[in-house]
Design a protein around this motif. Structure first.
Motif, short mmCIF file in Angstrom:
data_model
loop_
_atom_site.label_atom_id
_atom_site.label_comp_id
_atom_site.label_asym_id
_atom_site.label_seq_id
_atom_site.Cartn_x
_atom_site.Cartn_y
_atom_site.Cartn_z
N ALA A 196 -40.21 -26.00 -32.27
CA ALA A 196 -38.44 -25.04 -31.08
C ALA A 196 -37.83 -26.65 -31.25
CB ALA A 196 -39.46 -25.11 -29.93
N GLY A 197 -36.74 -25.61 -31.61
CA GLY A 197 -35.52 -26.41 -31.29
C GLY A 197 -34.27 -26.18 -30.18
N TRP A 198 -34.12 -27.28 -29.41
CA TRP A 198 -32.53 -26.19 -28.24
C TRP A 198 -32.06 -27.19 -28.47
CZ3 TRP A 198 -37.61 -28.11 -27.16
CH2 TRP A 198 -37.77 -28.99 -26.04
N ALA A 221 -29.46 -32.14 -28.57
CA ALA A 221 -30.17 -31.13 -29.42
C ALA A 221 -31.80 -31.74 -29.18
CB ALA A 221 -29.13 -31.49 -30.70
N ARG A 222 -32.56 -31.18 -29.64
CA ARG A 222 -34.31 -31.68 -29.63
C ARG A 222 -34.51 -30.94 -30.48
NH1 ARG A 222 -31.94 -34.79 -27.44
NH2 ARG A 222 -32.33 -35.93 -25.67
N GLU A 223 -35.65 -31.29 -31.16
CA GLU A 223 -36.40 -30.36 -32.13
C GLU A 223 -37.84 -30.76 -31.51
OE1 GLU A 223 -35.15 -28.92 -35.58
OE2 GLU A 223 -37.31 -30.05 -36.42
N VAL A 224 -39.34 -29.76 -31.55
CA VAL A 224 -40.37 -30.65 -31.09
C VAL A 224 -41.49 -29.49 -32.32
CG1 VAL A 224 -41.94 -30.39 -29.48
CG2 VAL A 224 -39.50 -31.29 -29.07
N ARG A 225 -42.03 -30.43 -32.74
CA ARG A 225 -42.45 -29.40 -33.39
C ARG A 225 -44.17 -29.53 -32.54
NH1 ARG A 225 -42.09 -32.57 -39.85
NH2 ARG A 225 -40.06 -31.14 -39.54
N VAL A 226 -44.78 -28.47 -32.40
CA VAL A 226 -46.48 -28.02 -32.16
C VAL A 226 -47.16 -28.53 -32.66
CG1 VAL A 226 -47.31 -26.55 -30.13
CG2 VAL A 226 -44.89 -26.86 -31.16
N ARG A 227 -48.44 -28.80 -32.14
CA ARG A 227 -49.76 -28.69 -32.34
C ARG A 227 -50.88 -28.48 -32.89
NH1 ARG A 227 -51.00 -34.47 -31.10
NH2 ARG A 227 -51.64 -33.60 -29.69
N HIS A 228 -51.17 -28.12 -33.05
CA HIS A 228 -52.22 -26.24 -32.61
C HIS A 228 -53.68 -27.19 -32.81
CE1 HIS A 228 -49.80 -23.91 -31.27
NE2 HIS A 228 -48.68 -24.09 -32.52
N ASP A 240 -48.05 -27.95 -24.41
CA ASP A 240 -47.88 -28.36 -23.25
C ASP A 240 -46.58 -29.06 -23.07
OD1 ASP A 240 -50.40 -26.71 -22.60
OD2 ASP A 240 -51.28 -28.29 -21.09
N ALA A 241 -47.32 -29.81 -23.30
CA ALA A 241 -45.48 -31.40 -23.85
C ALA A 241 -44.44 -30.20 -24.44
CB ALA A 241 -46.38 -32.09 -24.91
N LEU A 242 -44.07 -29.68 -24.94
CA LEU A 242 -43.33 -29.13 -25.57
C LEU A 242 -42.79 -28.35 -24.13
CD1 LEU A 242 -41.09 -26.92 -26.91
CD2 LEU A 242 -42.67 -25.81 -27.73
N VAL A 243 -43.83 -27.19 -23.55
CA VAL A 243 -42.93 -26.43 -22.48
C VAL A 243 -43.14 -28.01 -21.56
CG1 VAL A 243 -44.01 -25.11 -20.40
CG2 VAL A 243 -45.06 -24.75 -22.60
N GLU A 244 -43.61 -28.23 -20.88
CA GLU A 244 -43.29 -29.86 -19.90
C GLU A 244 -41.41 -30.72 -20.35
OE1 GLU A 244 -45.69 -32.87 -20.27
OE2 GLU A 244 -47.06 -31.43 -19.02
#
Lengths: 616, 227
Positions: free
Chosen positions: B61-63, B76-83, B110-114
């Motif tokens: 996700a980036g925003w 600007a942020r970019e987060v990569r999500v682990r599954h 969860d960290a992304l949403v936070e």
């Protein structure tokens, strides 16, 4: 967390002066940017306003106009504006208007100041004087201090690799070698190198053994030949070939054969060294000999650059060669016609006099002899002049289209004749006529009696400050100030003074010529008689006729323009084109474009200085 | 805030059991009549393993925050999500160029949403083909006990189609022309080299700025005109 601003940072990395920032600082710069989109016609900066933002054009372009609505400058992609008011804190001087829709990056003053205080390099880019910026743009490409032996082998390869495949016939291979006039051939199987075939193989393995030439070339090739990477230095090639007694060395790049280097290539490399060439010229026993030696000059030109010589030093070496050829021709003439009947000197004018020659420079020369020369001496000098000028033409220095050569009676005179020339010129009432003779004010002795030339130089020095010389100098000044020097670059265009575009930059007509001309004017004013532009600047500075700042700036601009011209010509020679002065702005780096823009500023300022001193 | 918005927000507060989101639902939503100059918006981009919000996953996700007509790159942020418990990134890697091995620095959903949710509080969300972001965000929030975002969404793709239709460009036959890259190219915006969630979020924000400029500028255009 990944970096969402990688694109932004990449753009900054290619945009001076942000390219000077280190990674973390560039990241900080990127993060400080605020992006806006503005439509055509939007005014970004208004005259008199206070400005606390550095603007960087990301896409689109703006024009700057002064209070009277006069066009000042245009900024396109990657260029910054708003700097003046940011650095000085003074109100905005020019109105800046979008001329097409585009993206603008805005950087707040606080961050800009922080970057300046965190990076000395970034800061000096702004506070550093223009002259230093000009000089630093001239760093040699690649590693500096490269010697001939460190030249990459790949530089020696001047043709596409000629190859056959292993199942081609021996006869076919021989035909290919013969058609290309080469002594060896690559044998490639697709991308990979299978072997090489040489003249010697055809002799020893085919003819001597009565082998059928319709057989495959793979039967006679040398398999798994020794190869070197194209980036290996020449020294490594020489050692490899000498050490193993081989004469052909395929060069590889990324697993593909890119060409073949032979022992002959390496030998001729050495003979193209300027020192070697000069020695050859000195030894030439006849004009034909000299012509053959001079045919290697274009190659030398490239080699000087490839071997790491600073581009702005190349013209001096080329001039030295021209001088040497001239002297040798004079010596050969004396062998043929006997000794000179009176003291004389051979003089060079124009770029040869200034030691600013490029490749294929037209001749500009003249001859002075003693006033007390015996009757009949004139014929001897006429024969000498014809011999030397014809010889120069044959050696690659074409006749002067304007006939400024020692073969023209006016330019082959006793001393009194030359002194009369200069006296007359200094009093010429007609500016047009002045311009026709301005080339004679770049004058240097190439050979002969120094005293004769010294007296001419004395007359030259006096012509500048003699009473009545005002019209003469003013005509030269207006000519120098009249050249249309570009403002800078816009996209792939050169931006002319009125906001017009040109496809290419004539680096001579819109850079070197105005610069040389205006320095000549300053030199004449100061009674400086050395012909070289940089030497003139140095002497004007010494004589207190030019400020240190102006001298440094003009010198920097001259070095930059000379170097770019040399590189341009070297590239043209390499491609087999006739040398010309049209530089495609796309062919130079962004940093070089920025430096060129600075050089134009310097020249335009000096032109304005001339106009102030010599108003119409 | 309009009456409808008030009601929507109140219902969301009642049904939401995710504490983080509950707090954020206290923020008023921007009125449809608000001028862009007076607004803050968030441009958002998700990279997902597919188009089905129920089955597929958000992998990055980036925003970036927009204040009026300015994009604030500092935000600007970019987060990569682990599954952890899922199979790999699979096919979508060919689209996004993200490999499993790249996900070493990735964070949990969860960290992304936070990190993301506080940024969205009270702000319109901008995205190109916004149904993706809206749908995946709703799914993520529901799984965590939250509710779908009541925020206004601005879809730069839908907006582009409207602007083109208004200009009579007959874009309907040319659906391929509505990709983010095509919309940017049409407006002379620079190519963006790297397709990552962060770069795409900035790219969508820039596109919106160009669209707002076409509509008359941030000082004139109201939020409802962008929806």
């Amino acid at each position: 967390m990944s970096n969402p601003l990688a694109d932004i940072e990449k753009f900054l990395e290619e945009t001076p002066p942000f390219d000077l920032l280190d990674g973390p600082l560039r990241r900080r710069a990127a993060a400080a940017i605020e992006v806006v989109y503005r439509r055509k016609g939007t005014v970004l900066l208004e005259i008199g306003a206070k400005n606390d933002t550095l603007y960087i054009m990301r896409r689109g372009a703006v024009d700057a106009h002064d209070r009277q609505g006069k066009f000042i400058d245009r900024y396109g992609e990657g260029e910054s504006f708003g700097l003046q008011s940011l650095l000085t804190g003074k109100p905005v001087r020019f109105r800046v208007t979008m001329i097409e829709d585009g993206l603008v990056w805005m950087m707040p003053q606080a961050i800009f100041d922080a970057l300046r205080s965190s990076s000395a390099e970034f800061d000096t880019y702004y506070v550093r004087s223009l002259e230093e910026r000009l000089t630093s743009a001239l760093q040699p490409r690649g590693s500096s201090g490269q010697t001939l032996f460190m030249t990459p082998m790949g530089e020696l390869v001047r043709r596409e690799p000629v190859a056959v495949s292993p199942d081609n016939t021996i006869a076919e291979a021989a035909r290919r070698m013969s058609a290309h006039g080469i002594s060896s051939l690559l044998v490639t199987d697709g991308e990979s190198l299978s072997g090489i075939v040489t003249d010697r193989d055809l002799r020893n393995r085919v003819l001597a053994q009565g082998l059928d030439p319709s057989g495959p070339v793979s039967a006679i090739m040398t398999t798994e030949p020794l190869t070197l990477d194209a980036s290996s230095p020449v020294l490594e090639g020489i050692l490899a070939m000498a050490g193993r007694g081989i004469h052909h060395l395929p060069l590889m790049r990324e697993g593909r054969a890119v060409g073949m280097v032979t022992t002959r290539d390496l030998m001729s490399l050495q003979t193209q060294h300027p020192l070697y060439l000069a020695a050859q010229i000195q030894k030439a026993t006849g004009v034909e000999d000299l012509v053959a030696t001079c045919s290697r000059v274009p190659k030398l030109f490239e080699l000087m650059l490839a071997s790491g010589m600073r581009a702005d030093q190349v013209p001096k070496v080329l001039t030295t060669i021209n001088d040497t050829v001239t002297r040798r021709l004079i010596a050969l003439a004396q062998k043929q016609f006997g000794p000179a009947p009176a003291p004389f000197a051979w003089m060079a004018f124009g770029s040869q006099a200034r030691q600013e020659q490029s490749i294929r420079t037209d001749q500009d020369n003249g001859l002075v002899f003693a006033d007390d020369a015996p009757a009949g001496a004139a014929t001897w000098f006429e024969e000498l002049a014809r011999f030397v000028c014809d010889g120069l033409d044959a050696c690659g220095y074409p006749y002067c289209p304007g006939k400024i050569m020692a073969t023209t009676d006016d330019w082959r005179q006793p001393l009194a004749g030359w002194l009369a020339h200069f006296r007359r010129w200094a009093n010429l009432p007609d500016p047009e006529a002045v311009l026709r003779v301005s080339i004679f004010f770049d004058l240097r002795s190439v050979h002969g009696d120094q005293d004769l030339v010294a007296q001419i130089l004395q007359a030259l020095a006096e012509s500048g400050n003699r009473r009545g010389s005002g019209i003469f100098i003013a005509a030269l000044a207006r000519q120098a100030a009249g050249y249309d020097v570009p403002l800078g670059f816009f996209r792939r265009f050169v931006l002319a003074g009125k906001g017009e575009h040109r496809e290419t930059l004539d680096i001579k007509a819109s850079g070197l010529m105005p610069l040389t001309d205006l320095v000549r004017v300053r030199a004449l004013e100061a009674g400086v008689t050395v012909p070289g532009t940089q030497a003139r600047l140095a002497q004007c500075l010494e004589a207190g006729r030019l400020s240190r700042r102006d001298a440094d700036r003009l010198t920097g601009a001259h070095r930059l323009l000379s170097a770019l011209r040399v590189r341009l010509h070297a590239e043209q020679v390499r491609c087999g084109e006739a040398p010309h002065n049209h530089l495609d702005p796309r062919a130079i780096t962004h940093a070089e474009r920025v430096a060129l823009r600075d050089a134009f500023v310097v020249i335009r300022e000096a032109q304005q200085g001339l106009l102030l001193d010599y108003p119409r | 805030m309009s009456l409808l918005q008030r009601l929507r927000l109140a219902r969301a507060r009642r049904t939401c059991s995710l504490p983080l989101q509950q707090r954020l639902l206290e923020h008023p939503l921007p009125a449809p009549g608000a001028r862009i100059t007076d607004l803050e918006m968030v441009a958002l981009d998700f990279e997902t393993t597919g188009l089905d919000a129920q089955r597929d996953q958000v992998i990055a996700a980036g925003w970036v925050l927009m204040r009026g007509d300015r994009i604030l790159l500092a935000s600007a942020r970019e987060v990569r999500v682990r599954h952890d418990d899922e199979e790999g990134v699979g096919q979508s890697a060919t689209i996004h160029g993200i490999l499993d091995s790249d996900l070493d620095d990735a964070e949990s959903v969860d960290a992304l949403v936070e990190q993301l949710l506080p940024e969205l509080a009270g702000r319109p969300v901008v995205a190109h083909a916004a149904a993706i972001e809206r749908g995946f965000l709703a799914t993520l929030l529901r799984r965590m006990g939250g509710v779908p975002l009541p925020n206004p969404f601005i879809d730069t793709m839908a907006l582009e189609r409207r602007l083109l239709d208004a200009a009579g460009s007959g874009v309907r036959e040319l659906h391929g022309d509505l990709t983010l890259d095509a919309c940017r190219a049409r407006r002379g915006l620079p190519d963006h080299q790297r397709h990552s969630a962060g770069a795409d979020a900035v790219a969508a924000a820039e596109l919106l700025l160009a669209q707002i400029a076409q509509l008359g500028g941030a000082g004139k255009v109201r939020l409802r005109e962008l929806r």
